[in-house]
Every structure is written in structure tokens, then in C-alpha cells.
Design a protein around this motif. Sequence first.
Motif, PDB file in Angstrom:
ATOM      1  N   ASP A 198       2.339   1.133   4.109  1.00 24.31           N
ATOM      2  CA  ASP A 198       1.446  -0.169   3.901  1.00 24.31           C
ATOM      3  C   ASP A 198       0.574  -0.150   2.607  1.00 24.31           C
ATOM      4  OD1 ASP A 198       1.034  -2.472   6.374  1.00 24.31           O
ATOM      5  OD2 ASP A 198      -0.732  -2.373   4.831  1.00 24.31           O
ATOM      6  N   VAL A 199       0.199  -1.177   2.075  1.00 26.74           N
ATOM      7  CA  VAL A 199      -0.610  -1.482   0.934  1.00 26.74           C
ATOM      8  C   VAL A 199      -2.130  -1.286   1.340  1.00 26.74           C
ATOM      9  CG1 VAL A 199      -0.782  -4.020   1.083  1.00 26.74           C
ATOM     10  CG2 VAL A 199      -0.977  -2.750  -1.143  1.00 26.74           C
ATOM     11  N   SER A 200      -2.572  -1.649   2.611  1.00 32.84           N
ATOM     12  CA  SER A 200      -3.959  -1.728   3.091  1.00 32.84           C
ATOM     13  C   SER A 200      -4.371  -0.302   3.564  1.00 32.84           C
ATOM     14  CB  SER A 200      -4.001  -2.865   4.191  1.00 32.84           C
ATOM     15  OG  SER A 200      -5.139  -2.636   4.638  1.00 32.84           O
ATOM     16  N   LYS A 201      -5.496   0.072   2.831  1.00 32.49           N
ATOM     17  CA  LYS A 201      -6.197   1.202   3.411  1.00 32.49           C
ATOM     18  C   LYS A 201      -6.755   1.019   4.782  1.00 32.49           C
ATOM     19  CE  LYS A 201      -7.725   3.068  -1.093  1.00 32.49           C
ATOM     20  NZ  LYS A 201      -8.766   3.677  -1.847  1.00 32.49           N
ATOM     21  N   ASN A 202      -7.162  -0.154   5.276  1.00 30.04           N
ATOM     22  CA  ASN A 202      -7.722  -0.365   6.287  1.00 30.04           C
ATOM     23  C   ASN A 202      -6.681  -0.320   7.483  1.00 30.04           C
ATOM     24  OD1 ASN A 202     -10.373  -1.002   5.617  1.00 30.04           O
ATOM     25  ND2 ASN A 202     -10.083  -3.029   5.394  1.00 30.04           N
ATOM     26  N   MET A 203      -5.550  -1.145   7.219  1.00 26.55           N
ATOM     27  CA  MET A 203      -4.363  -0.717   8.051  1.00 26.55           C
ATOM     28  C   MET A 203      -4.095   0.873   8.554  1.00 26.55           C
ATOM     29  SD  MET A 203      -3.504  -3.532   9.764  1.00 26.55           S
ATOM     30  CE  MET A 203      -3.301  -5.200   9.558  1.00 26.55           C
ATOM     31  N   LEU A 204      -3.947   1.261   7.393  1.00 26.16           N
ATOM     32  CA  LEU A 204      -3.438   2.725   7.114  1.00 26.16           C
ATOM     33  C   LEU A 204      -4.336   3.613   8.169  1.00 26.16           C
ATOM     34  CD1 LEU A 204      -1.944   3.141   4.117  1.00 26.16           C
ATOM     35  CD2 LEU A 204      -0.793   3.291   6.103  1.00 26.16           C
ATOM     36  N   SER A 205      -5.775   3.352   7.984  1.00 26.15           N
ATOM     37  CA  SER A 205      -6.843   3.974   8.867  1.00 26.15           C
ATOM     38  C   SER A 205      -6.727   3.663  10.349  1.00 26.15           C
ATOM     39  CB  SER A 205      -8.272   3.725   8.194  1.00 26.15           C
ATOM     40  OG  SER A 205      -9.331   4.289   9.016  1.00 26.15           O
ATOM     41  N   ARG A 206      -6.549   2.472  10.592  1.00 30.28           N
ATOM     42  CA  ARG A 206      -6.294   2.096  11.858  1.00 30.28           C
ATOM     43  C   ARG A 206      -5.014   2.729  12.673  1.00 30.28           C
ATOM     44  NH1 ARG A 206      -7.477  -2.683  15.021  1.00 30.28           N
ATOM     45  NH2 ARG A 206      -9.320  -2.633  13.745  1.00 30.28           N
TER      46      ARG A 206
END
Length: 266
Positions: free
Chosen positions: A73-81
Motif C-alpha cells: 500500500d502507498v499509505s503509511k497509516n494504512m500499513l500501520s493499521r
Amino acid sequence: MSQNIYDSIPFFESYSKYPRMEKGLAGASEWPLLETMLPPSLVSKTVLDLGCGDGWFSRWALDQGAKAVCAMDVSKNMLSRARALSPPDQYSGITFRQVDMDIEVLSEKLDPEEEAAYDVAFSGLALHYLVNLEAALRQVFRSLSPGGLFVFSVEHPIFTAPQRPGFNKKTGAGAAQGQQDWPLSSYFAEGEREVNWLGAPVRKQHRTISSYLKALRTVGFEVVVVDEWGVSEDDSRKHPDWPNDGGIPRFLLISAMKRVDAADSL
């Protein structure tokens, strides 16, 4: 470069309240139809999850017996979740990686032995954000082993087409109570669309159905199934946040196969 709207904290907090974030599979209205397009068994298969979000599909795939899942995924927030929801003692088979499919070469993010080694690639509601779709499809094609299957969903082109999208209240004889119309325009004018969603400008790429199919065939895929999802009288197809829209298609669902005799086209 893809717009990374999910790394905006206010946007991410608002999106986190959506059913598909709070409920995972149960909040993805199109999932029952999408699931039928996947292989009947994922046991011992290697899986690529593109635009993995919070990792709901990756976890599902591992629960179905997949040997390993590479989730991007491009999103750090999504990957953290996604990492927080995928404890290593239960989901050690998932590898999470940050990748912008619009500017990065997917094969360079894979170990050499992973190239052409995935049995299944999956993408849920992510490809309509990409500017260079064909280049991304070439990467997916190369990552799959011969006979591998690519299953994905995008917002339906009827839904992405209008330059100024928005429902209009339906009037006149025969209009159901509360029913709204979706005015279709600019269908053949492909390109960027900007919509205000959750209080932020979100950029998407509008393409016709034929353009999606043509791009798949151009890179070497054989299209297997094309289907559409929209709200109907079937309660299982309703969505609590959506208006009575008279049954317009919301999502386009496609599965495509890398033929056994296909040559890599990257």
C-alpha cells in the motif's frame, strides 16, 4: 504519483469510521460477489495484495490456507493499521511493504525468487487511483506465475464518469420514496476526476469499461470474468450509508488470467 490521501490524519480518522474499516469483510458490500471470482482454494498459494489498506484481504487469504501474502500500500497509516490488526503470532505469513504503484517498479520491491512466483494477485478498490494503469498491470502480469489469476474491483465507470458527481432527487410518477438519480455524463472523456469526499479533495482516474479490458489484454492477460455490483432489492446488497439509487452499478469486478503459454510483457 498516486495521491496519498490516506496519510492525511483528518481524512484517515474520518475514513476509519466507514463500515469497511470498522467491519472488514463484513463491511465490504461487494465482497460476496468478488469472493466467487477467486480460486476455490488458496491452500499453499502465494498471494499478492495490492492496495491492501488495513490488510483485511491479506488476513482472510492466510486464514484460507495461503502459504504467504505480500501486502502493498502507498499509505503509511494504512500499513500501520494493517500491522496492528495482524499480530505476528497469527499472521507471520504476511509481509507488508510501502509501494506507490504509479511510480515504483513492482518487481524491484520483490525478492528475485518472488518474480513470476505469485499464484493470485488481488486489488480491492485501488486501481482507479492510478494514473498509469497499463504500467501497473504489466507489473502484476510479471509477478504472476503462468496460470496465475488477478482479481480486482474498481469504482464503476458510470460512478466515476461525471465531472461534477452527485445524486439528484428523483421526481415524477413511479419514483420510489427517497429514490435518487445518478446523472451520467462525460463517460467517454477519460481522465482525472476530483471529488470532495470526507471533507477533502480526492483524485481518481475515470476509464471506460472497454479501457480496463483493453489494458488487460494489451499486457497479456486473458479476461475470465467481468461482473458488476450495485444495490438491489436483495438485502445482502444494501449499504447503510448509501441512498436509494434505483440500482446503479457501484463497482466493476474483473478476473483475468496469465495464460500458461504467456510470455512476460514487462
